[in-house]
Design an enzyme around this catalytic site. Structure first.
Site: not given
Ligand code: ARG
Length: 461
Positions: A159, A280, A293
């Site tokens: 979890h 970025s 990703e």
């Protein structure tokens, strides 16, 4: 209507397809990728035709030579592809016939229906091996990262909450298991791919005495298909490859997600080399795991390809239908995506470092050993359910006092159960706790070492 401007099948037609129809139905813009497989199949077919007397030796030799020349031109990018010739098969055949008159005999006892089924099987066969090679490379990278950090402890999670301590090697080897099942599934799929459909004709074979086994043997197949109608319309072997690919993408995505978490400031378990991250455009401090990703994100298209093909096949009447042409781009996309993702992931793992201090700091949380504390009571004769309750109460009390579990005085332990003795503090030794997990599949350092050895041996090239 000038007959010479008409396609190969133009005999019964008074006009060529409308320009829009042509553009809509052509496949040469993408199926040219099968060209070398198509030529391989044609060479084998020509040799078989010569064997049964449908071609003379000289005709066969001229055809083979012509096909080889075309193959070279295609590789060199000099071949002129024509959309009006629909697909890769007719482009090559038309060009061959222009060079070699006997080329007009090559299509004897053959249809594009069994021809394309053959090309696809040859293509999938190679892709299976290519993906399997990449899977092995990935497994080796995982084993390497595991073995150079073989004594680093991290919390294992359920979890996404800290659960019990494990070795990071054990966590990484979990993925080695997954990718091994993927490899095995491809082995299994290969058996059904490697059957030769050529000789099935359009759907009902041929009236000529074909030697199908001869063709199959030349092309390295294990046998020939046994039902011509099934053979020209079967794309199960592509579904299997796409389904196996979907599971690979799923495993890649899960690993990517773990690595993204581990690379975050919150975890800090790994550092990925700059070359495998991006910055970025706005925030100068950012080092983003964009490649990871995308590894996660590519899963969507790989699933999509599987669903597209399943949907395409559903409800098709026997036998060949042009719908089947839509199988190609889905197959190519999954194959390309898998090879690219596996390649990037492997290289990234080879350029990733484990940050031992961060791992061990996270693993030093004594709450991770609450289960071991319950086991301590079990060993002293307390039923597990009762032990679970006692330890739960201790955890709550520690929380109330704002203290770690192992900082509670012995009297507090004893207050909850008289079975606690002074040896209770040994329970909180993580190394000791790990060493006790000795059953098959559990993460004791000895077990993990054995598993590392096993994989190193299995994956040695
Ligand atoms: N381009 C076709 C395909 O990929 C080849 C087979 C065409 N057969 C036909 N009967 N039109 O499916």
């Amino acid at each position: 209507m000038a007959k010479k401007s008409q396609p190969t099948w133009g005999g019964r037609f008074s006009s060529s397809p409308a320009e829009k129809v042509l553009r809509f139905t052509e496949s040469v813009s993408f199926d040219r990728r099968l060209a070398l497989y198509d030529i391989l199949g044609s060479v084998a077919h020509a040799k078989m035709l010569a064997r049964i007397g449908a071609l003379t030796r000289a005709e066969c030799a001229a055809i083979v030579k012509g096909l080889e020349r075309i193959g070279c031109e295609i590789v060199d990018g000099k071949f002129k592809w024509r959309a009006d010739l629909e697909d890769v098969h007719m482009n090559i055949e038309a060009d061959l016939t222009r060079r070699v008159p006997a080329g007009a005999k090559l299509h004897t006892a053959r249809s594009r229906n069994d021809q394309v089924a053959l090309d696809m099987r040859l293509f999938v066969r190679d892709q299976i091996h290519a993906v399997q090679d990449e899977l092995r490379r990935l497994q080796r990278a995982l084993v390497k990262l595991a073995s150079v950090n073989s004594d680093v402890v991290i919390p294992g999670y359920t979890h996404l909450q800290r659960a019990q301590p494990v070795l990071i090697a054990h966590h990484l080897l979990a993925y080695v298991e997954m990718f091994d099942r993927d490899h095995g599934r491809l082995d299994d799929a290969f058996k059904r791919v490697n059957i030769c459909p050529l000789g099935s004709g359009a759907l009902a074979g041929s009236t000529l005495p074909l030697d199908r086994e001869f063709v199959a043997k030349q092309l390295g197949f294990d046998g020939v298909t046994q039902n011509s109608m099934d053979a020209v319309s079967d794309r199960d072997f592509i579904v299997e490859f796409l389904a196996d690919g979907a599971l690979i993408a799923l495993h890649v995505s899960r690993l990517a997600e773990d690595l993204i978490l581990w690379a975050s400031a919150e975890f800090g378990f790994i550092r990925i080399a700059d070359a495998y991250t991006t910055g970025s455009s706005l925030m100068p401090q950012k080092k983003n795991p964009d490649a990871l990703e995308l590894l996660r994100g590519k899963t969507g298209r790989v699933y999509g390809n599987l669903v597209a093909l399943l949907t395409l096949l559903k409800g098709l009447p026997m036998t060949y239908n042009r719908d089947l042409q839509e199988d190609k781009e889905r197959l190519f996309d999954t194959a390309d995506t898998l090879l690219a993702t596996l390649g990037v992931l492997t290289d990234m793992l080879l350029n990733t470092k484990v940050v031992r201090e961060r791992c061990e700091a996270a693993a030093s949380d004594p709450a991770l050993l609450a289960t071991d504390l319950a086991d301590y009571l079990v060993k002293k004769g307390v039923p597990f359910r009762q032990a679970h309750h006692i330890v739960g109460a201790l955890v709550a009390e520690a929380e109330r006092l704002g203290k770690p579990l192992n900082a509670l005085p012995l009297e507090t332990f004893k207050k909850h159960s008289p079975k606690f003795g002074p040896d209770v503090l040994q329970v909180f030794d993580v190394r000791r706790a790990l060493a006790a997990r000795t059953a098959a599949g559990a993460p004791s350092p000895a077990n993990v070492k054995r598993q590392l050895k096993r994989w190193e041996k299995l994956l040695a090239d």
